[in-house]
Scaffold this active site. Structure first.
Site, PDB file in Angstrom:
ATOM      1  N   ASP A  66       0.917  -1.109   0.060  1.00  0.00           N
ATOM      2  CA  ASP A  66      -0.078  -0.141  -0.034  1.00  0.00           C
ATOM      3  C   ASP A  66       0.939   1.278  -0.062  1.00  0.00           C
ATOM      4  O   ASP A  66       1.739   1.410   0.759  1.00  0.00           O
ATOM      5  CB  ASP A  66      -0.973   0.015   1.420  1.00  0.00           C
ATOM      6  CG  ASP A  66      -1.976   1.141   1.112  1.00  0.00           C
ATOM      7  OD1 ASP A  66      -1.772   2.222   0.655  1.00  0.00           O
ATOM      8  OD2 ASP A  66      -2.930   1.008   2.129  1.00  0.00           O
ATOM      9  N   VAL A  67       0.774   1.967  -1.144  1.00  0.00           N
ATOM     10  CA  VAL A  67       1.829   3.108  -1.010  1.00  0.00           C
ATOM     11  C   VAL A  67       1.543   4.211  -0.137  1.00  0.00           C
ATOM     12  O   VAL A  67       2.770   5.071  -0.016  1.00  0.00           O
ATOM     13  CB  VAL A  67       1.889   3.673  -2.711  1.00  0.00           C
ATOM     14  CG1 VAL A  67       2.109   2.644  -3.648  1.00  0.00           C
ATOM     15  CG2 VAL A  67       0.503   4.466  -2.791  1.00  0.00           C
ATOM     16  N   ASN A  93       2.515   5.256 -10.404  1.00  0.00           N
ATOM     17  CA  ASN A  93       1.298   5.111 -10.862  1.00  0.00           C
ATOM     18  C   ASN A  93       0.153   5.143 -10.000  1.00  0.00           C
ATOM     19  O   ASN A  93      -1.027   5.419 -10.262  1.00  0.00           O
ATOM     20  CB  ASN A  93       1.281   3.982 -12.032  1.00  0.00           C
ATOM     21  CG  ASN A  93      -0.108   3.536 -12.520  1.00  0.00           C
ATOM     22  OD1 ASN A  93      -0.769   4.295 -13.272  1.00  0.00           O
ATOM     23  ND2 ASN A  93      -0.592   2.597 -12.088  1.00  0.00           N
ATOM     24  N   TYR A 162      -8.972  14.926  -6.223  1.00  0.00           N
ATOM     25  CA  TYR A 162      -8.150  14.314  -7.216  1.00  0.00           C
ATOM     26  C   TYR A 162      -7.488  15.324  -7.763  1.00  0.00           C
ATOM     27  O   TYR A 162      -6.207  15.191  -8.218  1.00  0.00           O
ATOM     28  CB  TYR A 162      -9.109  13.479  -8.281  1.00  0.00           C
ATOM     29  CG  TYR A 162      -8.369  12.842  -9.403  1.00  0.00           C
ATOM     30  CD1 TYR A 162      -7.667  11.444  -9.169  1.00  0.00           C
ATOM     31  CD2 TYR A 162      -8.037  13.230 -10.602  1.00  0.00           C
ATOM     32  CE1 TYR A 162      -7.148  10.761 -10.014  1.00  0.00           C
ATOM     33  CE2 TYR A 162      -7.743  12.597 -11.656  1.00  0.00           C
ATOM     34  CZ  TYR A 162      -7.110  11.388 -11.486  1.00  0.00           C
ATOM     35  OH  TYR A 162      -6.375  10.748 -12.354  1.00  0.00           O
ATOM     36  N   LYS A 166      -3.382  15.964  -8.117  1.00  0.00           N
ATOM     37  CA  LYS A 166      -2.704  15.822  -9.336  1.00  0.00           C
ATOM     38  C   LYS A 166      -1.849  17.005  -9.672  1.00  0.00           C
ATOM     39  O   LYS A 166      -0.908  17.210 -10.375  1.00  0.00           O
ATOM     40  CB  LYS A 166      -3.641  15.441 -10.434  1.00  0.00           C
ATOM     41  CG  LYS A 166      -4.150  14.136 -10.213  1.00  0.00           C
ATOM     42  CD  LYS A 166      -3.189  12.907 -10.380  1.00  0.00           C
ATOM     43  CE  LYS A 166      -3.738  11.408 -10.068  1.00  0.00           C
ATOM     44  NZ  LYS A 166      -2.488  10.561 -10.283  1.00  0.00           N
TER      45      LYS A 166
END
Length: 257
Positions: A66-67, A93, A162, A166
């Site tokens: 889990d990043v 990613n 989101y 980003k």
């Protein structure tokens, strides 16, 4: 065997599906060795099973991670060092859209935090671990490619978590590209729009537009994204595609809003 002939080593996060799976398979087909990282071991093993014919058995390393968890990320890169001895590429990613269609005023803090933890904190943790490895290894250097998004430029309605992450990822990319210069660490970002994956399936049936309408949107083959990532990855370290935008030609992006 010369350095050029040595297998190149990549870490791909979110490798159990979608863009991550497509990029991992593209790299494996080009002779790379790839550490497949993600939260679901069974999906990573499915990716490994799809490796092109002729791929050596030891070219794939499956690591559940889990990043957003520092210990998981540390264990991932330790496993890569132990198995392969070095690193040439991180494809950063892993990511999540978060809850779709929720007005900003109704967005739960927990939902915001989940997106930030995955998309931004996870990218930071993986980039930092890769950066350390690339700086310390001999020969020094390598490449980090962050998966941004069209939303790093232009948001969709109801996409604050989101879009914010980003946009932040673009800042991280620029900062690391600068800091990595003395160590031959090239850092770049690919911004992807409407690649055909499970995450974007709903766009083909109808996506909320800036004018309030719901309209279907075109998608592109995810393999075209994978080829672009491979091109960026295989450049010599003296060259860098700093930012790349790959999108379905007719998607409402340039005129969004």
């Amino acid at each position: 065997m010369t350095d050029r002939e040595q297998p190149r080593i990549a870490v791909v996060t979110g490798a159990g599906s979608g863009i991550g799976r497509a990029v991992a398979l593209e790299l494996l087909g080009a002779g790379w060795s790839v550490a497949l990282a993600g939260r679901r071991t069974e999906r990573l093993e499915e990716t490994a099973a799809l490796a092109p014919e002729g791929t050596p058995e030891d070219a794939c390393l499956v690591v559940r991670a889990d990043v957003a968890q520092p210990d998981d990320v540390a264990a991932l890169f330790a496993a890569v060092r132990e198995r392969f001895g070095r690193l040439d590429l991180l494809f950063n990613n892993a990511g999540t859209f978060g809850p779709g269609g929720v007005p900003f005023e109704d967005l739960a803090y927990e939902a915001w935090q989940h997106v930030v933890d995955t998309n931004l904190n996870g990218a930071f943790l993986c980039a930092q671990a890769a950066y350390r490895q690339l700086k310390e290894q001999d020969p020094q250097g390598g490449r980090i490619i962050n998966n941004g998004s069209i939303s790093a430029h232009t948001p969709r309605p109801h996409s604050a978590p989101y879009t914010a992450t980003k946009h932040a990822l673009t800042g991280l990319t620029k900062a690391l590209a600068l800091d990595g210069r003395p160590y031959r660490i090239a850092v770049s970002q690919i911004d992807i729009g409407n690649a055909a994956t499970d995450m974007t399936a709903r766009m083909q049936t109808g996506a909320l537009q800036a004018n309030g309408e719901v309209a279907p949107e075109p998608v592109m083959d995810v393999a075209d994204v994978a080829r672009t990532v491979r091109h960026m990855a295989e450049l010599p370290l003296e060259a860098n595609v700093q930012f790349a935008t790959v999108l379905a030609t007719s998607m409402p992006y340039v005129g969004r809003g």
